[in-house]
Design an enzyme around this catalytic site. Structure first.
Site, PDB file in Angstrom:
ATOM      1  N   HIS A   1      44.629  20.722 -57.538  1.00 58.29           N
ATOM      2  CA  HIS A   1      44.831  19.316 -57.867  1.00 58.29           C
ATOM      3  C   HIS A   1      46.344  19.061 -57.835  1.00 58.29           C
ATOM      4  O   HIS A   1      46.954  18.698 -58.839  1.00 58.29           O
ATOM      5  CB  HIS A   1      44.217  18.985 -59.227  1.00 58.29           C
ATOM      6  CG  HIS A   1      43.898  17.529 -59.409  1.00 58.29           C
ATOM      7  ND1 HIS A   1      42.642  17.044 -59.692  1.00 58.29           N
ATOM      8  CD2 HIS A   1      44.684  16.432 -59.377  1.00 58.29           C
ATOM      9  CE1 HIS A   1      42.665  15.730 -59.815  1.00 58.29           C
ATOM     10  NE2 HIS A   1      43.903  15.329 -59.628  1.00 58.29           N
TER      11      HIS A   1
ATOM     12  N   GLU B   1      41.543  15.343 -53.207  1.00 62.95           N
ATOM     13  CA  GLU B   1      42.186  14.275 -52.441  1.00 62.95           C
ATOM     14  C   GLU B   1      43.258  14.753 -51.476  1.00 62.95           C
ATOM     15  O   GLU B   1      44.451  14.443 -51.645  1.00 62.95           O
ATOM     16  CB  GLU B   1      42.769  13.237 -53.418  1.00 62.95           C
ATOM     17  CG  GLU B   1      41.734  12.662 -54.354  1.00 62.95           C
ATOM     18  CD  GLU B   1      42.269  11.484 -55.181  1.00 62.95           C
ATOM     19  OE1 GLU B   1      43.472  11.208 -55.116  1.00 62.95           O
ATOM     20  OE2 GLU B   1      41.454  10.841 -55.857  1.00 62.95           O
TER      21      GLU B   1
ATOM     22  N   TYR C   1      37.899   4.238 -56.449  1.00 66.27           N
ATOM     23  CA  TYR C   1      38.402   3.340 -57.483  1.00 66.27           C
ATOM     24  C   TYR C   1      38.335   1.868 -57.132  1.00 66.27           C
ATOM     25  O   TYR C   1      38.130   1.035 -57.998  1.00 66.27           O
ATOM     26  CB  TYR C   1      39.868   3.690 -57.806  1.00 66.27           C
ATOM     27  CG  TYR C   1      40.028   4.978 -58.560  1.00 66.27           C
ATOM     28  CD1 TYR C   1      40.041   5.003 -59.947  1.00 66.27           C
ATOM     29  CD2 TYR C   1      40.133   6.193 -57.886  1.00 66.27           C
ATOM     30  CE1 TYR C   1      40.182   6.187 -60.656  1.00 66.27           C
ATOM     31  CE2 TYR C   1      40.266   7.392 -58.584  1.00 66.27           C
ATOM     32  CZ  TYR C   1      40.284   7.382 -59.966  1.00 66.27           C
ATOM     33  OH  TYR C   1      40.401   8.555 -60.660  1.00 66.27           O
TER      34      TYR C   1
ATOM     35  N   ASN D   1      35.995  10.494 -54.706  1.00 68.69           N
ATOM     36  CA  ASN D   1      36.832   9.830 -55.709  1.00 68.69           C
ATOM     37  C   ASN D   1      37.009   8.397 -55.242  1.00 68.69           C
ATOM     38  O   ASN D   1      37.564   8.153 -54.168  1.00 68.69           O
ATOM     39  CB  ASN D   1      38.213  10.491 -55.801  1.00 68.69           C
ATOM     40  CG  ASN D   1      38.141  11.902 -56.380  1.00 68.69           C
ATOM     41  OD1 ASN D   1      37.068  12.407 -56.682  1.00 68.69           O
ATOM     42  ND2 ASN D   1      39.279  12.529 -56.522  1.00 68.69           N
TER      43      ASN D   1
ATOM     44  N   ARG E   1      34.876  18.346 -65.393  1.00 68.67           N
ATOM     45  CA  ARG E   1      35.652  18.720 -64.211  1.00 68.67           C
ATOM     46  C   ARG E   1      37.116  18.880 -64.623  1.00 68.67           C
ATOM     47  O   ARG E   1      37.732  17.926 -65.097  1.00 68.67           O
ATOM     48  CB  ARG E   1      35.517  17.637 -63.128  1.00 68.67           C
ATOM     49  CG  ARG E   1      36.380  17.913 -61.936  1.00 68.67           C
ATOM     50  CD  ARG E   1      36.321  16.846 -60.842  1.00 68.67           C
ATOM     51  NE  ARG E   1      37.308  17.195 -59.844  1.00 68.67           N
ATOM     52  CZ  ARG E   1      38.142  16.342 -59.261  1.00 68.67           C
ATOM     53  NH1 ARG E   1      38.079  15.057 -59.527  1.00 68.67           N
ATOM     54  NH2 ARG E   1      39.022  16.765 -58.387  1.00 68.67           N
TER      55      ARG E   1
ATOM     56  N   GLU F   1      35.358  11.282 -59.207  1.00 69.93           N
ATOM     57  CA  GLU F   1      36.283  10.432 -59.967  1.00 69.93           C
ATOM     58  C   GLU F   1      35.926   8.972 -59.757  1.00 69.93           C
ATOM     59  O   GLU F   1      35.621   8.553 -58.634  1.00 69.93           O
ATOM     60  CB  GLU F   1      37.747  10.607 -59.513  1.00 69.93           C
ATOM     61  CG  GLU F   1      38.450  11.802 -60.075  1.00 69.93           C
ATOM     62  CD  GLU F   1      39.909  11.878 -59.642  1.00 69.93           C
ATOM     63  OE1 GLU F   1      40.549  10.830 -59.485  1.00 69.93           O
ATOM     64  OE2 GLU F   1      40.379  13.017 -59.470  1.00 69.93           O
TER      65      GLU F   1
ATOM     66  N   GLU G   1      50.028  10.220 -65.708  1.00 72.21           N
ATOM     67  CA  GLU G   1      49.534   9.580 -64.485  1.00 72.21           C
ATOM     68  C   GLU G   1      50.608   9.641 -63.383  1.00 72.21           C
ATOM     69  O   GLU G   1      51.131   8.641 -62.918  1.00 72.21           O
ATOM     70  CB  GLU G   1      49.093   8.136 -64.822  1.00 72.21           C
ATOM     71  CG  GLU G   1      48.623   7.274 -63.670  1.00 72.21           C
ATOM     72  CD  GLU G   1      47.523   7.863 -62.800  1.00 72.21           C
ATOM     73  OE1 GLU G   1      46.822   8.793 -63.233  1.00 72.21           O
ATOM     74  OE2 GLU G   1      47.399   7.386 -61.657  1.00 72.21           O
ATOM     75  N   TRP G   2      50.966  10.847 -63.027  1.00 66.92           N
ATOM     76  CA  TRP G   2      51.880  11.097 -61.903  1.00 66.92           C
ATOM     77  C   TRP G   2      53.154  10.254 -62.008  1.00 66.92           C
ATOM     78  O   TRP G   2      53.724  10.190 -63.098  1.00 66.92           O
ATOM     79  CB  TRP G   2      51.123  10.920 -60.577  1.00 66.92           C
ATOM     80  CG  TRP G   2      49.820  11.701 -60.580  1.00 66.92           C
ATOM     81  CD1 TRP G   2      48.561  11.185 -60.605  1.00 66.92           C
ATOM     82  CD2 TRP G   2      49.653  13.136 -60.628  1.00 66.92           C
ATOM     83  NE1 TRP G   2      47.621  12.204 -60.636  1.00 66.92           N
ATOM     84  CE2 TRP G   2      48.253  13.397 -60.651  1.00 66.92           C
ATOM     85  CE3 TRP G   2      50.519  14.232 -60.649  1.00 66.92           C
ATOM     86  CZ2 TRP G   2      47.732  14.703 -60.690  1.00 66.92           C
ATOM     87  CZ3 TRP G   2      50.003  15.524 -60.678  1.00 66.92           C
ATOM     88  CH2 TRP G   2      48.624  15.739 -60.697  1.00 66.92           C
TER      89      TRP G   2
ATOM     90  N   GLN H   1      48.162  17.180 -65.371  1.00 64.38           N
ATOM     91  CA  GLN H   1      48.110  15.921 -66.115  1.00 64.38           C
ATOM     92  C   GLN H   1      47.823  16.095 -67.600  1.00 64.38           C
ATOM     93  O   GLN H   1      48.102  15.200 -68.385  1.00 64.38           O
ATOM     94  CB  GLN H   1      47.074  14.989 -65.483  1.00 64.38           C
ATOM     95  CG  GLN H   1      47.494  14.527 -64.088  1.00 64.38           C
ATOM     96  CD  GLN H   1      46.466  13.640 -63.429  1.00 64.38           C
ATOM     97  OE1 GLN H   1      45.496  14.131 -62.866  1.00 64.38           O
ATOM     98  NE2 GLN H   1      46.651  12.343 -63.495  1.00 64.38           N
TER      99      GLN H   1
HETATM  100  C1  GAL Z   1      43.303  10.145 -58.447  1.00 68.04           C
HETATM  101  C2  GAL Z   1      43.792  11.493 -58.910  1.00 68.04           C
HETATM  102  C3  GAL Z   1      43.811  11.639 -60.397  1.00 68.04           C
HETATM  103  C4  GAL Z   1      44.241  10.398 -61.129  1.00 68.04           C
HETATM  104  C5  GAL Z   1      43.565   9.170 -60.570  1.00 68.04           C
HETATM  105  C6  GAL Z   1      44.041   7.856 -61.155  1.00 68.04           C
HETATM  106  O1  GAL Z   1      43.812   9.872 -57.191  1.00 68.04           O
HETATM  107  O2  GAL Z   1      42.989  12.504 -58.380  1.00 68.04           O
HETATM  108  O3  GAL Z   1      44.607  12.754 -60.691  1.00 68.04           O
HETATM  109  O4  GAL Z   1      45.597  10.311 -61.189  1.00 68.04           O
HETATM  110  O5  GAL Z   1      43.753   9.088 -59.191  1.00 68.04           O
HETATM  111  O6  GAL Z   1      45.176   7.405 -60.524  1.00 68.04           O
END
Ligand code: GAL
Length: 565
Positions: free
Chosen positions: A198, A244, A388, A386, A153, A455, A506-507, A96
């Site tokens: 990762h 993840e 969110y 992680n 990290r 995260e 972001e992927w 990333q």
């Molecule tokens: C997580 C991932 C990160 C980042 C984040 C926000 O799943 O580990 O690399 O992309 O989400 O989407």
């Protein structure tokens, strides 16, 4: 009724004087003037008392989201500090941020290949250059210093070290890159926290034998891990084997969303997960047997999980659905690793049953041998979380149709409350109390482990203003809920990591969704990093080691960027 009394009520509107209100209503009073005055005085007093009480509440109760989350018991802000040695950190990952995708002998990874197909990534973008951290890692250290962070990290690109994924050829330029980064961090007094995997699998291993679908990967991952322990372990004491695995298995080998982009059949997902778990365990044992005594570090895994809020907390089937989803989500990996070397009972029963009904000769969920269970059980020194967001959960109608998949297997429907604040990503709503509930669940479920939040963060769609109040609100409230988990629920949270240090690739969303504390201008070849308001807020929290009572006013100012500075 006592004798001599009339039927007249003790106090009646007819006892009152006539008076006209501004709205023109007319009330009638009789001559007993004093009673009337008394009544008005009493009403006035009650009103004044009510106003006084509500204004006390308004001043003392501080809510980060006053219009949405203001349940006095659940959402009132806690002014207190974190434990002394709490590890404040921020995170990135190699693909990333690094760029330099084919420089100095680096091999190709599945993400290089995936993102070179312009149809798969937003705007045909790729991580070829990203934040250019392969060249600008010193700038990254500078901003970590600016924020006064104690740890960083980052992840190691497997194919930068081992171009074809195997130890047959080691790329010393790659080793040098990470050596310099690690030394630079230590010089700045910042603890390196290193993720081994990762998501950027060397492409060769995918082409050669199907990557995570083949058990051969366990040995190759273990060799890579061992190389990292050997070459960096004298200075790196905090290791994360996998980031993840749920995403790798389910989104990479199930639903095509992430590299290698395989549309699974409700089997590949579980096979990939099986090998991920074995690979993690192998690396942990390697460290435990060959390095721990000398190097004295810790090795864990980072698991992602949303909180699953039962739609109605009093409805047993919603509560059951919540628990079932958590078992399929984080339990899939955490149960084998932290409990008994095997998958959660509910996963085994449901997938075994469904497989039978779907005409499979054996369960789609692979089985661990007794020996493997012993090998896997207890192989993590901490739980990396992680987290969110949160969803509501309730049972979904049973679906045994083919093709099968993880979603049908768990049989839970999930959705968001429309009022929950949104972000730049459709899957991410700000529900701060969710992290506290999840932490408490993890404490109960996994025997009170040490937890590092590896995260947590918030996105905005580009172009983004530096006054990122949405992210400020998110961090302030989520970090406060983590504090409550520690202070009020006794959860052993040892550190907190903000995702992400800076905007990055972001992927599949490319650069369209920004998670950074620092803004990166991707159109400028030198990729300058500039602090957002959230970076300043985070620094304030880190400097105070939490939320000091006297910082109340400052915190409110962060919520209103016009008042800040
Ligand atoms: C997580 C991932 C990160 C980042 C984040 C926000 O799943 O580990 O690399 O992309 O989400 O989407």
């Amino acid at each position: 009724m006592a004798d001599g009394q009339t039927n007249q009520p003790a106090l009646s509107w007819t006892y009152m004087y006539n008076f006209a209100t501004s709205r023109g209503y007319t009330f009638h009073c009789n001559s007993r003037r004093s009673l009337c005055v008394m009544l008005i005085a009493v009403l006035l007093l009650v009103w004044m008392f009510y106003m006084a009480i509500s204004s006390i509440g308004g001043d003392s109760a501080f809510y980060v989201y006053p219009n949405i989350y203001n349940d006095a018991e659940r959402d009132t802000f806690l002014f207190d500090t974190f434990p002394e040695d709490f590890m404040w950190s921020s995170a990135t990952s190699a693909y990333q941020i690094e760029g330099g995708w084919n420089e100095d002998g680096k091999g190709v990874s599945i993400w290089d290949e995936f993102s070179h197909d312009p149809t798969l990534i937003y705007g045909g973008q790729s991580g070829d250059v990203a934040c250019d951290s392969y060249h600008k890692w010193r700038d990254d250290i500078e901003i970590l210093k600016e924020m006064k962070l104690k740890a960083y990290r980052f992840s190691i690109s497997w194919s930068r070290l081992l171009p074809d994924g195997t130890v047959n050829s080691i790329n010393e330029a790659g080793i040098r890159y990470y050596n310099e980064l690690i030394d630079g961090l230590l010089e700045a007094n910042i603890v390196p926290v290193v993720t081994l995997y990762h998501w950027d699998l060397p492409l060769n291993l995918h082409k050669k034998y199907g990557g995570w679908l083949n058990v051969a990967i366990v040995q190759d991952f273990n060799n890579f891990a061992k190389l990292c322990f050997m070459r960096f372990g004298d200075r790196v004491k905090n290791w994360i084997t996998l980031n993840e695995p749920w995403v790798v298995a389910q989104l990479g080998y199930g639903s095509f969303v992430k590299a290698p982009g395989i549309l699974g059949d409700g089997m590949k997902t579980y096979i990939a997960a099986h090998n991920l778990i074995k690979a993690h365990a192998a690396a942990w044992h390697t460290y435990d047997n060959e390095f721990r005594a000398k190097q004295g570090g810790i090795v864990g895994i980072s698991l992602n999980c949303d909180w699953a809020e039962p739609y109605k907390r009093t409805n047993p089937v919603d509560v059951e659905a919540s628990n079932r989803l958590l078992q399929f989500f984080i339990g899939w990996f955490a149960h084998p690793i932290f409990v008994d070397g095997d998958y959660p009972e509910i996963m085994k029963t449901r997938i075994d049953n469904k497989s039978r009904l779907q005409g499979y000769t054996e369960s789609r969920l692979p089985k661990f041998t007794e020996e493997e269970k012993q090998f896997i059980s207890g192989t993590s020194d901490f739980l990396g979380l992680n987290h969110y967001t949160t969803t509501y959960t309730a049972p979904a109608p049973e679906d045994n149709s083919v093709p099968p998949g993880w979603g049908k297997d768990n049989g839970v429907q999930k959705w968001f409350n429309k009022k929950w604040p949104g972000s730049g990503s459709g899957w991410l709503k700000g529900v701060p109390w969710g992290i506290r509930r999840l932490l408490e669940w993890l404490k109960e479920e996994y025997n009170d482990p040490d937890i590092y939040i590896t995260e947590n963060g918030f996105s905005a769609r580009e172009p983004e203003n530096l006054d990122d109040t949405g992210r400020v609100q998110y961090y302030m409230s989520y970090i406060n809920e983590v504090l409550k988990a520690i202070k009020l629920d006794g959860v052993k949270v040892k550190g907190y990591t903000a995702w992400s240090l800076m905007d990055n690739f972001e992927w599949a969303a490319g650069y369209s969704e920004r998670f950074g504390l620092y803004h990166v201008d991707f159109n400028n070849p030198s990729k300058p990093r500039r602090p957002k308001l959230s970076a300043k807020l985070y620094t304030t929290i880190v400097e105070n080691n939490g939320f000091q009572e006297e910082s109340h006013g400052t915190l409110e100012m962060y919520l209103d960027p016009n008042l800040f500075e």
